[in-house]
Scaffold this motif. Structure first.
Motif, PDB file in Angstrom:
ATOM      1  N   PRO A  50     -15.871 -46.274  55.116  1.00  0.00           N
ATOM      2  CA  PRO A  50     -16.453 -45.330  54.156  1.00  0.00           C
ATOM      3  C   PRO A  50     -16.897 -44.036  54.857  1.00  0.00           C
ATOM      4  O   PRO A  50     -17.142 -44.035  56.064  1.00  0.00           O
ATOM      5  N   LEU A  51     -16.988 -42.952  54.094  1.00  0.00           N
ATOM      6  CA  LEU A  51     -17.513 -41.696  54.632  1.00  0.00           C
ATOM      7  C   LEU A  51     -19.027 -41.816  54.774  1.00  0.00           C
ATOM      8  O   LEU A  51     -19.682 -42.516  54.005  1.00  0.00           O
ATOM      9  N   THR A  52     -19.573 -41.138  55.762  1.00  0.00           N
ATOM     10  CA  THR A  52     -21.015 -41.230  55.998  1.00  0.00           C
ATOM     11  C   THR A  52     -21.677 -39.849  55.901  1.00  0.00           C
ATOM     12  O   THR A  52     -21.001 -38.818  55.932  1.00  0.00           O
ATOM     13  N   TYR A  53     -23.006 -39.856  55.775  1.00  0.00           N
ATOM     14  CA  TYR A  53     -23.781 -38.609  55.820  1.00  0.00           C
ATOM     15  C   TYR A  53     -24.979 -38.814  56.719  1.00  0.00           C
ATOM     16  O   TYR A  53     -25.353 -39.955  57.026  1.00  0.00           O
ATOM     17  N   ALA A  54     -25.558 -37.713  57.135  1.00  0.00           N
ATOM     18  CA  ALA A  54     -26.729 -37.765  58.007  1.00  0.00           C
ATOM     19  C   ALA A  54     -27.936 -37.213  57.269  1.00  0.00           C
ATOM     20  O   ALA A  54     -27.830 -36.234  56.536  1.00  0.00           O
ATOM     21  N   CYS A  55     -29.082 -37.872  57.465  1.00  0.00           N
ATOM     22  CA  CYS A  55     -30.348 -37.348  56.926  1.00  0.00           C
ATOM     23  C   CYS A  55     -31.255 -36.998  58.110  1.00  0.00           C
ATOM     24  O   CYS A  55     -31.516 -37.837  58.966  1.00  0.00           O
ATOM     25  N   HIS A  56     -31.719 -35.762  58.120  1.00  0.00           N
ATOM     26  CA  HIS A  56     -32.513 -35.250  59.241  1.00  0.00           C
ATOM     27  C   HIS A  56     -34.009 -35.214  58.932  1.00  0.00           C
ATOM     28  O   HIS A  56     -34.772 -34.611  59.673  1.00  0.00           O
ATOM     29  N   HIS A  91     -24.735 -33.352  55.449  1.00  0.00           N
ATOM     30  CA  HIS A  91     -26.046 -33.405  56.104  1.00  0.00           C
ATOM     31  C   HIS A  91     -27.112 -33.005  55.096  1.00  0.00           C
ATOM     32  O   HIS A  91     -26.958 -31.997  54.402  1.00  0.00           O
ATOM     33  N   ILE A  92     -28.197 -33.797  55.025  1.00  0.00           N
ATOM     34  CA  ILE A  92     -29.308 -33.435  54.146  1.00  0.00           C
ATOM     35  C   ILE A  92     -30.588 -33.285  54.978  1.00  0.00           C
ATOM     36  O   ILE A  92     -30.676 -33.779  56.096  1.00  0.00           O
ATOM     37  N   PRO A 152     -21.470 -28.661  62.354  1.00  0.00           N
ATOM     38  CA  PRO A 152     -20.186 -27.953  62.344  1.00  0.00           C
ATOM     39  C   PRO A 152     -20.018 -27.112  61.076  1.00  0.00           C
ATOM     40  O   PRO A 152     -20.461 -27.514  60.003  1.00  0.00           O
ATOM     41  N   GLU A 153     -19.402 -25.959  61.211  1.00  0.00           N
ATOM     42  CA  GLU A 153     -19.200 -25.073  60.064  1.00  0.00           C
ATOM     43  C   GLU A 153     -18.325 -25.744  59.006  1.00  0.00           C
ATOM     44  O   GLU A 153     -17.393 -26.478  59.340  1.00  0.00           O
ATOM     45  N   GLY A 154     -18.644 -25.483  57.752  1.00  0.00           N
ATOM     46  CA  GLY A 154     -17.828 -25.996  56.664  1.00  0.00           C
ATOM     47  C   GLY A 154     -18.212 -27.382  56.187  1.00  0.00           C
ATOM     48  O   GLY A 154     -17.643 -27.889  55.231  1.00  0.00           O
ATOM     49  N   ILE A 155     -19.165 -28.023  56.866  1.00  0.00           N
ATOM     50  CA  ILE A 155     -19.630 -29.345  56.439  1.00  0.00           C
ATOM     51  C   ILE A 155     -20.746 -29.148  55.398  1.00  0.00           C
ATOM     52  O   ILE A 155     -21.701 -28.437  55.674  1.00  0.00           O
ATOM     53  N   PRO A 156     -20.626 -29.758  54.207  1.00  0.00           N
ATOM     54  CA  PRO A 156     -21.669 -29.600  53.206  1.00  0.00           C
ATOM     55  C   PRO A 156     -23.029 -30.028  53.757  1.00  0.00           C
ATOM     56  O   PRO A 156     -23.148 -31.103  54.349  1.00  0.00           O
ATOM     57  N   SER A 157     -24.011 -29.147  53.599  1.00  0.00           N
ATOM     58  CA  SER A 157     -25.352 -29.490  54.078  1.00  0.00           C
ATOM     59  C   SER A 157     -26.393 -28.845  53.176  1.00  0.00           C
ATOM     60  O   SER A 157     -26.139 -27.811  52.563  1.00  0.00           O
ATOM     61  N   TRP A 158     -27.527 -29.495  53.093  1.00  0.00           N
ATOM     62  CA  TRP A 158     -28.625 -29.025  52.257  1.00  0.00           C
ATOM     63  C   TRP A 158     -29.907 -29.041  53.071  1.00  0.00           C
ATOM     64  O   TRP A 158     -30.111 -29.951  53.888  1.00  0.00           O
ATOM     65  N   THR A 159     -30.774 -28.052  52.837  1.00  0.00           N
ATOM     66  CA  THR A 159     -32.036 -27.987  53.588  1.00  0.00           C
ATOM     67  C   THR A 159     -32.978 -29.114  53.191  1.00  0.00           C
ATOM     68  O   THR A 159     -33.842 -29.515  53.957  1.00  0.00           O
ATOM     69  N   GLY A 160     -32.823 -29.625  51.958  1.00  0.00           N
ATOM     70  CA  GLY A 160     -33.614 -30.762  51.492  1.00  0.00           C
ATOM     71  C   GLY A 160     -32.684 -31.835  50.981  1.00  0.00           C
ATOM     72  O   GLY A 160     -31.596 -32.037  51.527  1.00  0.00           O
ATOM     73  N   ALA A 161     -33.099 -32.512  49.920  1.00  0.00           N
ATOM     74  CA  ALA A 161     -32.234 -33.520  49.303  1.00  0.00           C
ATOM     75  C   ALA A 161     -31.054 -32.831  48.612  1.00  0.00           C
ATOM     76  O   ALA A 161     -31.175 -31.688  48.169  1.00  0.00           O
ATOM     77  N   ALA A 162     -29.924 -33.499  48.526  1.00  0.00           N
ATOM     78  CA  ALA A 162     -28.772 -32.942  47.811  1.00  0.00           C
ATOM     79  C   ALA A 162     -29.059 -32.996  46.311  1.00  0.00           C
ATOM     80  O   ALA A 162     -29.564 -34.004  45.819  1.00  0.00           O
ATOM     81  N   GLY A 222     -28.716 -33.476  42.333  1.00  0.00           N
ATOM     82  CA  GLY A 222     -27.930 -34.294  41.401  1.00  0.00           C
ATOM     83  C   GLY A 222     -27.058 -35.317  42.093  1.00  0.00           C
ATOM     84  O   GLY A 222     -27.517 -36.055  42.972  1.00  0.00           O
ATOM     85  N   ASN A 223     -25.782 -35.352  41.719  1.00  0.00           N
ATOM     86  CA  ASN A 223     -24.843 -36.317  42.295  1.00  0.00           C
ATOM     87  C   ASN A 223     -23.958 -35.696  43.375  1.00  0.00           C
ATOM     88  O   ASN A 223     -22.900 -36.236  43.695  1.00  0.00           O
ATOM     89  N   GLU A 224     -24.415 -34.540  43.925  1.00  0.00           N
ATOM     90  CA  GLU A 224     -23.597 -33.821  44.915  1.00  0.00           C
ATOM     91  C   GLU A 224     -23.227 -34.698  46.124  1.00  0.00           C
ATOM     92  O   GLU A 224     -22.104 -34.671  46.599  1.00  0.00           O
ATOM     93  N   LEU A 225     -24.203 -35.469  46.583  1.00  0.00           N
ATOM     94  CA  LEU A 225     -23.946 -36.298  47.763  1.00  0.00           C
ATOM     95  C   LEU A 225     -22.892 -37.366  47.457  1.00  0.00           C
ATOM     96  O   LEU A 225     -21.962 -37.595  48.234  1.00  0.00           O
ATOM     97  N   LEU A 226     -23.024 -38.005  46.299  1.00  0.00           N
ATOM     98  CA  LEU A 226     -22.053 -39.033  45.910  1.00  0.00           C
ATOM     99  C   LEU A 226     -20.666 -38.426  45.780  1.00  0.00           C
ATOM    100  O   LEU A 226     -19.656 -39.034  46.140  1.00  0.00           O
ATOM    101  N   ARG A 227     -20.613 -37.177  45.277  1.00  0.00           N
ATOM    102  CA  ARG A 227     -19.320 -36.497  45.113  1.00  0.00           C
ATOM    103  C   ARG A 227     -18.676 -36.252  46.492  1.00  0.00           C
ATOM    104  O   ARG A 227     -17.504 -36.554  46.710  1.00  0.00           O
ATOM    105  N   VAL A 228     -19.474 -35.735  47.432  1.00  0.00           N
ATOM    106  CA  VAL A 228     -18.953 -35.450  48.778  1.00  0.00           C
ATOM    107  C   VAL A 228     -18.510 -36.736  49.478  1.00  0.00           C
ATOM    108  O   VAL A 228     -17.535 -36.762  50.212  1.00  0.00           O
ATOM    109  N   LEU A 229     -19.248 -37.822  49.209  1.00  0.00           N
ATOM    110  CA  LEU A 229     -18.928 -39.108  49.836  1.00  0.00           C
ATOM    111  C   LEU A 229     -17.771 -39.831  49.123  1.00  0.00           C
ATOM    112  O   LEU A 229     -17.386 -40.923  49.541  1.00  0.00           O
ATOM    113  N   ALA A 230     -17.268 -39.239  48.046  1.00  0.00           N
ATOM    114  CA  ALA A 230     -16.200 -39.854  47.249  1.00  0.00           C
ATOM    115  C   ALA A 230     -16.581 -41.273  46.842  1.00  0.00           C
ATOM    116  O   ALA A 230     -15.775 -42.197  46.863  1.00  0.00           O
ATOM    117  N   MET A 231     -17.836 -41.445  46.464  1.00  0.00           N
ATOM    118  CA  MET A 231     -18.390 -42.767  46.108  1.00  0.00           C
ATOM    119  C   MET A 231     -18.196 -43.026  44.625  1.00  0.00           C
ATOM    120  O   MET A 231     -18.367 -42.159  43.828  1.00  0.00           O
TER     121      MET A 231
END
Ligand SMILES: [Zn+2]
Ligand SMILES: [Zn+2]
Length: 153
Positions: free
Chosen positions: A30-36, A119-120, A132-142, A144-153
């Motif tokens: 599965p695709l993964t994301y990072a939370c900072h 990255h959130i 890395p440039e071009g990777i979807p990232s948010w300064t806080g939480a993503a 709505g469903n943006e994170l699920l969309r990016v993760l193709a979940m």
């Protein structure tokens, strides 16, 4: 010339001591994301947490699990599953997201093959870490469903 049959890749993982093991009924990682966020830094003891979200019905786990319930905002409860022997935090569910399991990326047997596609909470990321440039990232939480969309979940 004989043709080699395609090998079925097994998506599996587990805790550090090996008493908790899981498998996913899918052929690709599965695709993964990072939370900072600071909570994730504190909890992992690292620079960020990295996880994937998968449908609960595709996930099978064996071995004893300790449960840690963490109440969040708006009455949400996070159910963290931990190996009672080695204390690896393996996965969690959340009452706000029924039917979805969040698996800690570092517990996958093939974690070196994982891709991190979002990255959130980058407002709290450690300064040395450059996303890395071009990777979807948010300064806080993503939103709505943006994170699920990016993760193709
Ligand atoms: Zn363990
Ligand atoms: Zn976090």
């Amino acid at each position: 010339m004989t043709e080699t049959p395609p090998s079925l890749e097994v998506v599996a993982g587990g805790c550090r001591c090996g008493s908790v093991r899981y498998t996913l009924s899918r052929n690709t990682l599965p695709l993964t994301y990072a939370c900072h966020c600071l909570d994730c830094q504190t909890w992992t003891g690292g620079a960020f947490s990295q996880q994937c979200l998968v449908p609960e019905d595709s996930f099978a786990v064996t071995g004893d699990l300790a449960l840690f319930e963490l109440p969040g905002s708006k009455g949400k409860i996070s159910y963290q599953r931990i190996c009672p022997t080695c204390h690896t935090r393996v996965f969690n569910t959340n009452s706000a997201r029924p039917g979805v399991v969040a698996i800690r990326a570092g517990t996958f047997d093939r974690s070196h093959e994982l891709d991190c596609v979002a990255h959130i909470w980058t407002a709290r990321k450690q300064a040395w870490l450059v996303i890395p440039e071009g990777i979807p990232s948010w300064t806080g939480a993503a939103p709505g469903n943006e994170l699920l969309r990016v993760l193709a979940m």
